[in-house]
Design a protein around this motif. Structure first.
Motif, PDB file in Angstrom:
ATOM      1  N   TYR A   1       0.797  -1.233   0.000  1.00  0.00           N
ATOM      2  CA  TYR A   1       0.000   0.000   0.000  1.00  0.00           C
ATOM      3  C   TYR A   1       0.828   1.281   0.000  1.00  0.00           C
ATOM      4  CZ  TYR A   1      -3.540  -3.371   1.465  1.00  0.00           C
ATOM      5  OH  TYR A   1      -4.367  -4.458   1.536  1.00  0.00           O
ATOM      6  N   VAL A   2       2.124   1.204   0.249  1.00  0.00           N
ATOM      7  CA  VAL A   2       2.924   2.417   0.378  1.00  0.00           C
ATOM      8  C   VAL A   2       3.945   2.535  -0.748  1.00  0.00           C
ATOM      9  CG1 VAL A   2       4.504   3.718   1.862  1.00  0.00           C
ATOM     10  CG2 VAL A   2       2.619   2.418   2.881  1.00  0.00           C
ATOM     11  N   HIS A   3       4.814   1.560  -0.876  1.00  0.00           N
ATOM     12  CA  HIS A   3       5.901   1.639  -1.839  1.00  0.00           C
ATOM     13  C   HIS A   3       5.417   1.400  -3.267  1.00  0.00           C
ATOM     14  CE1 HIS A   3       8.665   2.122   1.319  1.00  0.00           C
ATOM     15  NE2 HIS A   3       8.722   0.868   1.717  1.00  0.00           N
ATOM     16  N   VAL A   4       6.089   2.052  -4.190  1.00  0.00           N
ATOM     17  CA  VAL A   4       5.833   1.879  -5.618  1.00  0.00           C
ATOM     18  C   VAL A   4       7.128   1.401  -6.265  1.00  0.00           C
ATOM     19  CG1 VAL A   4       5.165   2.997  -7.763  1.00  0.00           C
ATOM     20  CG2 VAL A   4       4.104   3.696  -5.615  1.00  0.00           C
ATOM     21  N   PRO A   5       7.200   0.138  -6.704  1.00  0.00           N
ATOM     22  CA  PRO A   5       8.462  -0.367  -7.285  1.00  0.00           C
ATOM     23  C   PRO A   5       8.797   0.351  -8.585  1.00  0.00           C
ATOM     24  CG  PRO A   5       6.689  -1.964  -7.577  1.00  0.00           C
ATOM     25  CD  PRO A   5       6.144  -0.892  -6.690  1.00  0.00           C
ATOM     26  N   CYS A   6      10.027   0.814  -8.677  1.00  0.00           N
ATOM     27  CA  CYS A   6      10.474   1.526  -9.876  1.00  0.00           C
ATOM     28  C   CYS A   6      11.649   0.823 -10.548  1.00  0.00           C
ATOM     29  CB  CYS A   6      10.861   2.965  -9.527  1.00  0.00           C
ATOM     30  SG  CYS A   6      12.232   3.110  -8.368  1.00  0.00           S
ATOM     31  N   PHE A   7      11.997  -0.377 -10.118  1.00  0.00           N
ATOM     32  CA  PHE A   7      13.094  -1.115 -10.743  1.00  0.00           C
ATOM     33  C   PHE A   7      12.862  -2.601 -10.551  1.00  0.00           C
ATOM     34  CE2 PHE A   7      14.347  -0.807  -6.357  1.00  0.00           C
ATOM     35  CZ  PHE A   7      14.995  -1.993  -6.091  1.00  0.00           C
ATOM     36  N   ASP A   8      13.586  -3.387 -11.321  1.00  0.00           N
ATOM     37  CA  ASP A   8      13.522  -4.842 -11.242  1.00  0.00           C
ATOM     38  C   ASP A   8      14.945  -5.367 -11.269  1.00  0.00           C
ATOM     39  OD1 ASP A   8      12.937  -7.491 -11.251  1.00  0.00           O
ATOM     40  OD2 ASP A   8      11.885  -7.508 -13.169  1.00  0.00           O
ATOM     41  N   SER A   9      15.346  -6.027 -10.193  1.00  0.00           N
ATOM     42  CA  SER A   9      16.717  -6.528 -10.107  1.00  0.00           C
ATOM     43  C   SER A   9      16.909  -7.860 -10.807  1.00  0.00           C
ATOM     44  CB  SER A   9      17.128  -6.667  -8.638  1.00  0.00           C
ATOM     45  OG  SER A   9      16.304  -7.609  -7.975  1.00  0.00           O
ATOM     46  N   GLY A  10      15.822  -8.474 -11.286  1.00  0.00           N
ATOM     47  CA  GLY A  10      15.968  -9.762 -11.972  1.00  0.00           C
ATOM     48  C   GLY A  10      16.407 -10.893 -11.065  1.00  0.00           C
ATOM     49  N   GLY A  11      16.027 -10.812  -9.789  1.00  0.00           N
ATOM     50  CA  GLY A  11      16.421 -11.846  -8.842  1.00  0.00           C
ATOM     51  C   GLY A  11      17.835 -11.691  -8.304  1.00  0.00           C
ATOM     52  N   GLY A  12      18.439 -10.532  -8.509  1.00  0.00           N
ATOM     53  CA  GLY A  12      19.820 -10.338  -8.053  1.00  0.00           C
ATOM     54  C   GLY A  12      19.946 -10.357  -6.543  1.00  0.00           C
ATOM     55  N   PHE A  13      18.894  -9.956  -5.814  1.00  0.00           N
ATOM     56  CA  PHE A  13      18.981  -9.964  -4.351  1.00  0.00           C
ATOM     57  C   PHE A  13      19.028 -11.374  -3.786  1.00  0.00           C
ATOM     58  CE2 PHE A  13      17.535  -5.610  -4.921  1.00  0.00           C
ATOM     59  CZ  PHE A  13      18.254  -4.941  -3.943  1.00  0.00           C
ATOM     60  N   LEU A  14      18.463 -12.349  -4.518  1.00  0.00           N
ATOM     61  CA  LEU A  14      18.508 -13.732  -4.030  1.00  0.00           C
ATOM     62  C   LEU A  14      19.928 -14.259  -3.972  1.00  0.00           C
ATOM     63  CD1 LEU A  14      15.401 -15.210  -5.888  1.00  0.00           C
ATOM     64  CD2 LEU A  14      15.575 -14.447  -3.521  1.00  0.00           C
ATOM     65  N   TYR A  15      20.758 -13.851  -4.926  1.00  0.00           N
ATOM     66  CA  TYR A  15      22.162 -14.288  -4.907  1.00  0.00           C
ATOM     67  C   TYR A  15      22.888 -13.660  -3.719  1.00  0.00           C
ATOM     68  CZ  TYR A  15      21.360 -16.039  -9.627  1.00  0.00           C
ATOM     69  OH  TYR A  15      20.887 -16.721 -10.704  1.00  0.00           O
ATOM     70  N   LEU A  16      22.539 -12.430  -3.366  1.00  0.00           N
ATOM     71  CA  LEU A  16      23.165 -11.811  -2.207  1.00  0.00           C
ATOM     72  C   LEU A  16      22.725 -12.454  -0.898  1.00  0.00           C
ATOM     73  CD1 LEU A  16      22.951  -8.011  -3.121  1.00  0.00           C
ATOM     74  CD2 LEU A  16      24.924  -9.511  -3.276  1.00  0.00           C
ATOM     75  N   LEU A  17      21.470 -12.908  -0.854  1.00  0.00           N
ATOM     76  CA  LEU A  17      20.957 -13.502   0.383  1.00  0.00           C
ATOM     77  C   LEU A  17      21.517 -14.900   0.611  1.00  0.00           C
ATOM     78  CD1 LEU A  17      17.203 -12.418   0.266  1.00  0.00           C
ATOM     79  CD2 LEU A  17      18.981 -11.572   1.777  1.00  0.00           C
TER      80      LEU A  17
END
Length: 274
Positions: free
Chosen positions: A257-273
């Motif tokens: 309800y608050v944030h508006v996504p303005c980018f797509d990392s293509g799953g890049g954060f999963l590799y960092l996690l």
């Protein structure tokens, strides 16, 4: 490209020096953010009945934790500004992933410094006198810091997470902009109403992109504390469960309800996690 690589090299060196000396601000916060130290600084004394009350105990436990969490909340903002304005990173996904990597290093350094300053400092002389007893000394002193981490997890879930719903950085930015606009109008002796002068320019500020770097790093920090102290202090597990339940509700409200996504990392954060 060459200039960006040079700037990135200098930033990495500066961050490495900051990690080496990260023990200084963390130790100072733990030493100075206490009721006794504040009494010495500001010259006031609490009543004798207050020093034996539950409020004094809560302040003694929570002041260092709140100060440390405030420092950790301000750190990703500084890292993001360095990466965006000095290194010149333009992609939002790359900016947040780089901020998360660097922020995670400081979080790990915070845990190490907290453990060492709270446990090793007491038994360092005994270890130097008898080096073979280092494991026994660590086994006796490391659990003493578990109360501090337990309070940190509870504060992160019960205080820091709900406060994020208030969007305080956005309110502060809008208040500063409104104040600057009022000062300019006053200096120029303009009489036009302030309510009409900036609504069109400020309407886009309410649409914030999700801050994955800060959100995921907070989850990782609590997960690491729970895994590390699960066998030493089992009470940290219910506190961690409470944190993740509250954080789930907070993130659900923010991301739906608050944030508006303005980018797509293509799953890049999963590799960092992982």
């Amino acid at each position: 490209q060459a200039q960006r690589l040079v700037r990135q090299f200098f930033i990495e060196i500066a961050l490495f020096v900051g990690l080496v000396f990260w023990a200084v601000p963390v130790s100072l916060l733990q030493a100075w953010c206490s009721v006794a130290r504040l009494q010495q600084l500001f010259g006031f004394r609490l009543a004798p009945n207050l020093t034996r009350s539950y409020l004094y105990t809560l302040l003694t436990l929570y002041l260092p934790v709140v100060a440390l969490l405030g420092l950790l909340e301000a750190l990703p903002v500084l890292l993001r500004r360095l990466a965006k304005r000095y290194e010149g990173i333009k992609f939002e996904s790359g900016l947040q992933m780089l901020t998360m990597q660097r922020y995670w290093r400081f979080q790990l350094a915070t845990i190490v410094v907290t453990v060492l300053s709270g446990s090793m400092s007491d038994s360092l002389r005994a270890i130097l006198d008898n080096p073979p007893s280092v494991l026994w000394q660590l086994g006796q002193t490391l659990p003493n810091v578990s109360v501090y981490f337990l309070v940190t997890v509870l504060t992160s879930g019960l205080v820091v997470a709900p406060i994020r719903l208030l969007r305080l950085p956005l309110l502060a930015r809008l208040a500063c902009r409104k104040l600057m606009r009022w000062v300019r109008c006053t200096m120029r002796h303009r009489v036009r109403p302030l309510a009409r002068s900036g609504l069109a320019t400020m309407s886009g500020d309410f649409l914030e992109s999700p801050d994955h770097a800060a959100d995921l790093s907070a989850l990782l920090l609590v997960l690491l504390v729970c895994v590390a102290y699960a066998t030493i202090t089992p009470l940290v597990l219910p506190a961690g469960l409470l944190f993740f339940v509250i954080k789930w509700f907070v993130l659900a409200v923010q991301y739906l309800y608050v944030h508006v996504p303005c980018f797509d990392s293509g799953g890049g954060f999963l590799y960092l996690l992982w």
